[in-house]
Design a protein around this motif. Structure first.
Motif, PDB file in Angstrom:
ATOM      1  N   UNK A   1       0.787  -1.229   0.000  1.00 16.40           N
ATOM      2  CA  UNK A   1       0.000   0.000   0.000  1.00 16.40           C
ATOM      3  C   UNK A   1       0.815   1.273   0.000  1.00 16.40           C
ATOM      4  N   UNK A   2       2.071   1.209  -0.443  1.00 13.73           N
ATOM      5  CA  UNK A   2       2.891   2.416  -0.517  1.00 13.73           C
ATOM      6  C   UNK A   2       2.435   3.275  -1.692  1.00 13.73           C
ATOM      7  N   UNK A   3       2.391   4.564  -1.519  1.00  9.98           N
ATOM      8  CA  UNK A   3       1.960   5.482  -2.571  1.00  9.98           C
ATOM      9  C   UNK A   3       3.175   6.019  -3.318  1.00  9.98           C
ATOM     10  N   UNK A   4       3.261   5.648  -4.600  1.00  7.50           N
ATOM     11  CA  UNK A   4       4.340   6.134  -5.457  1.00  7.50           C
ATOM     12  C   UNK A   4       3.799   7.280  -6.304  1.00  7.50           C
ATOM     13  N   UNK A   5       4.528   8.404  -6.327  1.00 11.55           N
ATOM     14  CA  UNK A   5       4.058   9.600  -7.020  1.00 11.55           C
ATOM     15  C   UNK A   5       5.161  10.131  -7.935  1.00 11.55           C
ATOM     16  N   UNK A   6       4.756  10.489  -9.158  1.00  9.28           N
ATOM     17  CA  UNK A   6       5.653  11.173 -10.099  1.00  9.28           C
ATOM     18  C   UNK A   6       4.815  12.191 -10.849  1.00  9.28           C
ATOM     19  N   UNK A   7       5.081  13.472 -10.614  1.00 10.53           N
ATOM     20  CA  UNK A   7       4.258  14.507 -11.224  1.00 10.53           C
ATOM     21  C   UNK A   7       2.842  14.432 -10.679  1.00 10.53           C
ATOM     22  N   UNK A   8       1.868  14.328 -11.601  1.00  9.74           N
ATOM     23  CA  UNK A   8       0.483  14.191 -11.180  1.00  9.74           C
ATOM     24  C   UNK A   8      -0.003  12.748 -11.225  1.00  9.74           C
TER      25      UNK A   8
END
Length: 414
Positions: free
Chosen positions: A110-117
């Motif tokens: 359940x880790x949230x990976x974010x790149x830009x939007x």
């Protein structure tokens, strides 16, 4: 002997009726060959397709999990929770020389990976470089984790296929880009295109792999280990060393060595063995069904040839009267049987190959063939030889009946 035009007309009509009946009978051979070749090719393709599900995965591997105890031991009641640590990895390396690779695995779901939007919910795995020998990565871009990443606790990561497609929908090489996983920023150093059909605490396609030392610090995990992954040396089967593995870990944590559920050792050797046994049974069933259908078609050919001989009694008698030898009659009947069987059989082979080729094309994604649904050259040759033998056998009984016809009996029948 005078033969009028009506006799020729009768023989022609008989042959025409035989051709129609022969086509219907030949369909039995056609269907039998189609079933045999199609099932062999389909079975081979299915086996290859399933094998690809485990592609890159070590076949002599094992995995150790810690679970609540089911037996009281050394003053502790059953149901006690416990956890493995990195010292267990060192113990296994030192005390069981039959093991080749022993490497830990840390996971957080359940880790949230974010790149830009763009955002993706994935599994973060803390690994060592030697994990690549347990589950071999298929690098599309960049590299896998290396020893310097571990030694320096570098903030680098290797992302799976689905993570890459979600965070970088424009495509291209993402190496060097930064992504945020929960509250930590990582530099992407590789993209793993492994299919991830074998899930070790999360599918490889949806995972983000980071150095284990960094993950221990980022998530305050200490020396705890979720899974210990192992491979045996050449010639060593994991089932042979599993009891010793369980004993080494259990005694270090005051767990009953006989408690197989508390120290669970998952052995992939059993999984691959079950798959091999299943396909041996499938292959046997394929040959039984295919050969049974072929024999049914050959019996149909023999029956139609018997009917043909009986309807052509007059013709055969006339040929015998004008000098045809039994050998000539034998050759004619067996030749007709072989031709009928061969034409129907070869048509069945061609149609089966066409259907298998269509299956193969349907199983092709992104230009990559998932499995080869085809038969080998020697399998096709064997089918042709089998057809020829069946054609000869199918024509023996009708040919014997034809040779037994005497000209006098043929004239009396007329």
């Amino acid at each position: 002997m005078k033969i009028d035009i009506d006799t020729y007309h009768e023989i022609f009509e008989t042959l025409t009726r035989n051709k129609t009946r022969s086509l219907l009978t030949g369909f039995g051979v056609f269907w039998g060959v189609f079933m045999l070749v199609g099932l062999i090719g389909g079975g081979a393709g299915l086996k290859e397709l399933l094998s690809k599900q485990f592609e890159g995965f070590a076949t002599n591997s094992g995995f150790v999990f810690a679970r609540p105890t089911t037996k009281a031991y050394d003053g502790f009641r059953k149901g006690r929770w416990w956890a493995m640590d990195y010292k267990d990895v060192e113990r296994l390396r030192a005390q069981i020389p039959e093991l080749d690779i022993v490497t830990p695995n840390l996971s957080r779901w359940g880790a949230n990976a974010v790149h830009g939007d763009k955002r993706f919910s994935s599994t973060v795995k803390g690994l060592l470089p030697d994990y690549a020998k347990v589950e071999e990565p298929q690098m599309r871009y960049g590299r896998f984790l290396n020893d310097m990443d571990i030694a320096q606790s570098r903030k680098v990561c290797v992302i799976g296929k689905q993570v890459y497609k979600t965070l970088f929908p424009q495509g291209g090489d993402p190496c060097g880009s930064m992504i945020r996983v929960d509250s930590t920023y990582y530099q992407v150093v590789g993209v793993d295109y492994s299919p991830g059909n074998v899930s070790i605490n999360g599918s490889a396609e949806e995972s983000i792999s980071v150095p284990m030392t960094l993950m221990q610090q980022a998530y305050h995990l200490g020396n705890n280990v979720d899974i210990i992954c192992m491979t045996g040396k050449k010639g060593v089967t994991m089932s042979e060393v599993a009891p010793r593995i369980r004993e080494v870990i259990a005694r270090a944590h005051r767990v009953d060595p006989a408690d197989e559920q508390a120290v669970t050792v998952f052995n992939t050797e059993v999984l691959f063995g079950m798959m091999d046994s299943m396909f041996r049974g499938v292959n046997l069933l394929i040959w039984l069904v295919g050969i049974g259908t072929l024999l049914a078609g050959a019996i149909g050919v023999s029956n139609i040839m018997m009917v043909t001989v009986r309807e052509r009694t007059t013709e055969i008698g006339i040929r015998r009267a004008i000098g045809a030898t039994p050998r000539v009659i034998l050759s004619q009947i067996i030749s007709e049987s072989i031709v009928l069987t061969a034409v129907a059989g070869m048509s069945g082979i061609l149609f089966a190959v066409l259907v298998l080729q269509m299956l193969e094309l349907a199983n092709t994604t992104e230009g990559i063939v998932g499995a080869h649904f085809q038969v080998g050259f020697w399998t096709a040759v064997g089918a042709v030889v089998l057809l020829s033998v069946l054609g000869i056998l199918a024509g023996l009984a009708p040919a014997a009946r034809a040779m037994a016809i005497k000209p006098v009996d043929a004239m009396r029948d007329e």
